[in-house]
Design an enzyme around this catalytic site. Structure first.
Site, PDB file in Angstrom:
ATOM      1  N   LYS A 112      16.264  49.453  38.665  1.00  0.00           N
ATOM      2  CA  LYS A 112      17.445  50.226  39.071  1.00  0.00           C
ATOM      3  C   LYS A 112      18.345  50.649  37.906  1.00  0.00           C
ATOM      4  CE  LYS A 112      16.923  50.902  42.563  1.00  0.00           C
ATOM      5  NZ  LYS A 112      15.763  51.741  43.006  1.00  0.00           N
ATOM      6  N   TYR A 167      22.279  54.104  30.736  1.00  0.00           N
ATOM      7  CA  TYR A 167      22.327  55.010  31.890  1.00  0.00           C
ATOM      8  C   TYR A 167      23.650  55.789  31.861  1.00  0.00           C
ATOM      9  CZ  TYR A 167      22.583  56.168  36.909  1.00  0.00           C
ATOM     10  OH  TYR A 167      22.700  56.805  38.108  1.00  0.00           O
ATOM     11  N   SER A 204      22.749  48.910  43.399  1.00  0.00           N
ATOM     12  CA  SER A 204      21.615  49.818  43.608  1.00  0.00           C
ATOM     13  C   SER A 204      20.404  49.027  44.115  1.00  0.00           C
ATOM     14  CB  SER A 204      21.283  50.522  42.288  1.00  0.00           C
ATOM     15  OG  SER A 204      20.160  51.352  42.422  1.00  0.00           O
ATOM     16  N   HIS A 250       8.946  47.124  33.664  1.00  0.00           N
ATOM     17  CA  HIS A 250      10.095  46.240  33.874  1.00  0.00           C
ATOM     18  C   HIS A 250       9.830  44.878  33.226  1.00  0.00           C
ATOM     19  CE1 HIS A 250      11.922  48.938  36.677  1.00  0.00           C
ATOM     20  NE2 HIS A 250      11.254  48.594  37.752  1.00  0.00           N
TER      21      HIS A 250
HETATM   22  P1  A3P Z   1      21.650  54.441  42.682  1.00  0.00           P
HETATM   23  O1  A3P Z   1      20.897  53.527  43.601  1.00  0.00           O
HETATM   24  O2  A3P Z   1      22.912  53.843  42.151  1.00  0.00           O
HETATM   25  O3  A3P Z   1      21.868  55.811  43.290  1.00  0.00           O
HETATM   26  P2  A3P Z   1      15.310  53.106  38.935  1.00  0.00           P
HETATM   27  O4  A3P Z   1      14.589  54.375  38.770  1.00  0.00           O
HETATM   28  O5  A3P Z   1      15.326  52.251  37.704  1.00  0.00           O
HETATM   29  O6  A3P Z   1      14.882  52.360  40.150  1.00  0.00           O
HETATM   30  O7  A3P Z   1      16.860  53.478  39.152  1.00  0.00           O
HETATM   31  C1  A3P Z   1      17.301  54.120  40.326  1.00  0.00           C
HETATM   32  C2  A3P Z   1      18.752  54.546  40.150  1.00  0.00           C
HETATM   33  O8  A3P Z   1      18.792  55.631  39.186  1.00  0.00           O
HETATM   34  C3  A3P Z   1      19.357  55.079  41.453  1.00  0.00           C
HETATM   35  O9  A3P Z   1      20.739  54.687  41.399  1.00  0.00           O
HETATM   36  C4  A3P Z   1      19.172  56.584  41.283  1.00  0.00           C
HETATM   37  O10 A3P Z   1      20.068  57.345  42.067  1.00  0.00           O
HETATM   38  C5  A3P Z   1      19.475  56.729  39.793  1.00  0.00           C
HETATM   39  N1  A3P Z   1      18.951  57.985  39.235  1.00  0.00           N
HETATM   40  C6  A3P Z   1      17.685  58.428  39.234  1.00  0.00           C
HETATM   41  N2  A3P Z   1      17.605  59.645  38.669  1.00  0.00           N
HETATM   42  C7  A3P Z   1      18.849  59.975  38.289  1.00  0.00           C
HETATM   43  C8  A3P Z   1      19.434  61.119  37.642  1.00  0.00           C
HETATM   44  N3  A3P Z   1      18.724  62.186  37.297  1.00  0.00           N
HETATM   45  N4  A3P Z   1      20.763  61.103  37.399  1.00  0.00           N
HETATM   46  C9  A3P Z   1      21.509  60.034  37.755  1.00  0.00           C
HETATM   47  N5  A3P Z   1      21.037  58.938  38.376  1.00  0.00           N
HETATM   48  C10 A3P Z   1      19.709  58.909  38.629  1.00  0.00           C
END
Ligand code: A3P
Length: 274
Positions: free
Chosen positions: A26, A166, A111, A81
Site C-alpha cells: 500500500k 509516495y 489503505s 514486498h
Molecule cells: P489508497 O488506498 O490510500 O487510495 P499499492 O499499489 O502499494 O497497493 O498502493 C495502493 C495505494 O496507492 C492506494 O492508496 C492507491 O489509491 C494509491 N495509488 C495508486 N496509484 C496512484 C496514483 N497514480 N496516484 C496516487 N495514488 C495512487
C-alpha cells in the site's frame, strides 16, 4: 496471498540491467509498475493498456522457477514486498538497481485496512482497532512496516539504491519521474517524459482496467471495493487520510512507537507524520 515460496537468496542470476521496485504493501507499488514500463519503453504507453501490471512488472515472490526467472529477457522490471534479508544476494552486492518507495505509515495502515476488506485472500479485520493492533505488531502480510523500511534503508550502501516517497510523487510527479530516469540512466525527450507522467496520474490509472486490478477475478477481489480508493481528487485525499480514522490515542501511540523504532535511522521523513 503473495507468499515467498522459496529462498530468493538462491536466485543469483541478477543482471546489472535489472530494476527492482521495492515497497511495503500500500505504498505505491502499482504506481511504480505503471511508471517503470513507459520509462523503459521511452514513453510508449501501449504495453500499459494491453498487459496487466503483474505481467509487465512481475512479483519476484511469484516467479514460478529459477529457470523462468533466468529466461526472462532484459530489461527485466521486478516488483517486490520482500523484506531485505530475503532479496537475492547479488542485489545486496550492487547488481541491478533498487527503487524503494516509502509512504507515511499511518496512511499505509489505513489503505491496508480498506484493502483487507475487499481482498478475499486476506483476513477480514474485525474493525479498525483490531487491524491497527495487528499492523503495530507486524502481524499482517508483509510483516512489520518498521522493520521493512529500517532494514532496506540501513543497507542502502550495499545496493544501487534510490529512496523516494509516495508523498513526493503526489506533490511533484514530473520531478520524481525525472529523478528515476536519472537514476536508471534513461534519457527521455520532453514528449516521452510528458507521456510517462500523463499516464501515471491517478486520474488516468483509474480509467485503465489493467492498472487497478479490474480484471482480477471476483474470487480474489471483491470489486465492490476499489483499488484506487480515492476519487479523482489526488490531494489531500491520498495524503493524511489517517486523520479520518485514527483516534488521538492511536495517533499518539503510533508516534511514540515510530520515534522509538526509527531512532537510529539517519533519515528525515518528508511526510507530515502528524
Ligand atoms: P489508497 O488506498 O490510500 O487510495 P499499492 O499499489 O502499494 O497497493 O498502493 C495502493 C495505494 O496507492 C492506494 O492508496 C492507491 O489509491 C494509491 N495509488 C495508486 N496509484 C496512484 C496514483 N497514480 N496516484 C496516487 N495514488 C495512487
Amino acid at each position: 496471498m503473495l507468499v515467498p515460496h522459496r529462498n530468493f537468496n538462491l536466485i543469483n542470476e541478477i543482471r546489472d540491467s535489472d530494476i527492482f521496485a521495492v515497497t511495503y504493501p500500500k505504498s505505491g507499488t502499482i504506481w511504480m509498475q505503471q511508471i517503470l514500463t513507459p520509462i523503459e519503453a521511452k514513453g510508449d504507453v501501449t504495453p500499459n493498456t494491453e498487459h496487466l501490471n503483474a505481467q509487465r512488472v512481475p512479483w519476484i515472490e511469484l516467479i514460478g522457477s529459477e529457470k523462468e526467472f533466468n529466461a526472462t529477457p532484459s530489461t527485466r522490471l521486478w516488483v517486490t514486498h520482500l523484506q531485505y534479508k530475503f532479496m537475492p544476494l547479488a542485489v545486496r552486492q550492487k547488481r541491478g538497481k533498487v527503487i524503494y518507495v516509502a509512504r507515511n505509515p499511518k496512511d499505509v495502515l489505513v489503505s491496508y485496512y480498506h484493502f483487507h476488506k475487499y481482498a478475499a485472500m486476506l483476513e477480514m479485520p474485525k474493525d479498525f482497532n483490531d487491524f491497527f493492533e495487528k499492523f503495530m505488531e507486524g502481524k499482517v502480510f508483509g510483516n512489520c512496516w518498521f522493520e521493512h523500511i529500517k532494514t532496506w534503508y540501513a543497507n542502502r550502501d550495499n545496493m544501487n539504491f534510490l529512496y523516494i516517497t509516495y508523498e513526493e510523487m503526489i506533490k511533484d510527479l514530473r520531478s520524481m519521474v525525472e529523478r528515476m530516469c536519472r537514476f536508471l540512466g534513461k534519457d527521455l525527450t520532453e514528449e516521452q517524459m510528458a507521456s510517462v507522467v500523463e499516464h501515471s496520474t491517478l486520474r488516468t490509472m483509474k480509467q485503465n482496467p489493467q492498472a487497478n486490478y479490474k480484471t482480477v477475478p471476483d474470487s480474489l477481489l471483491d470489486h465492490k471495493g476499489t483499488f484506487m480508493r480515492k476519487g479523482m481528487h489526488v490531494t489531500p485525499w491520498t495524503i493524511g487520510d489517517w486523520k479520518n480514522h485514527f483516534t488521538v490515542a492511536q495517533s499518539e501511540r503510533f508516534d511514540s512507537v515510530f520515534q522509538e523504532k526509527m531512532r537510529d535511522l539517519p533519515l528525515s521523513f518528508t511526510w507530515d507524520i502528524n
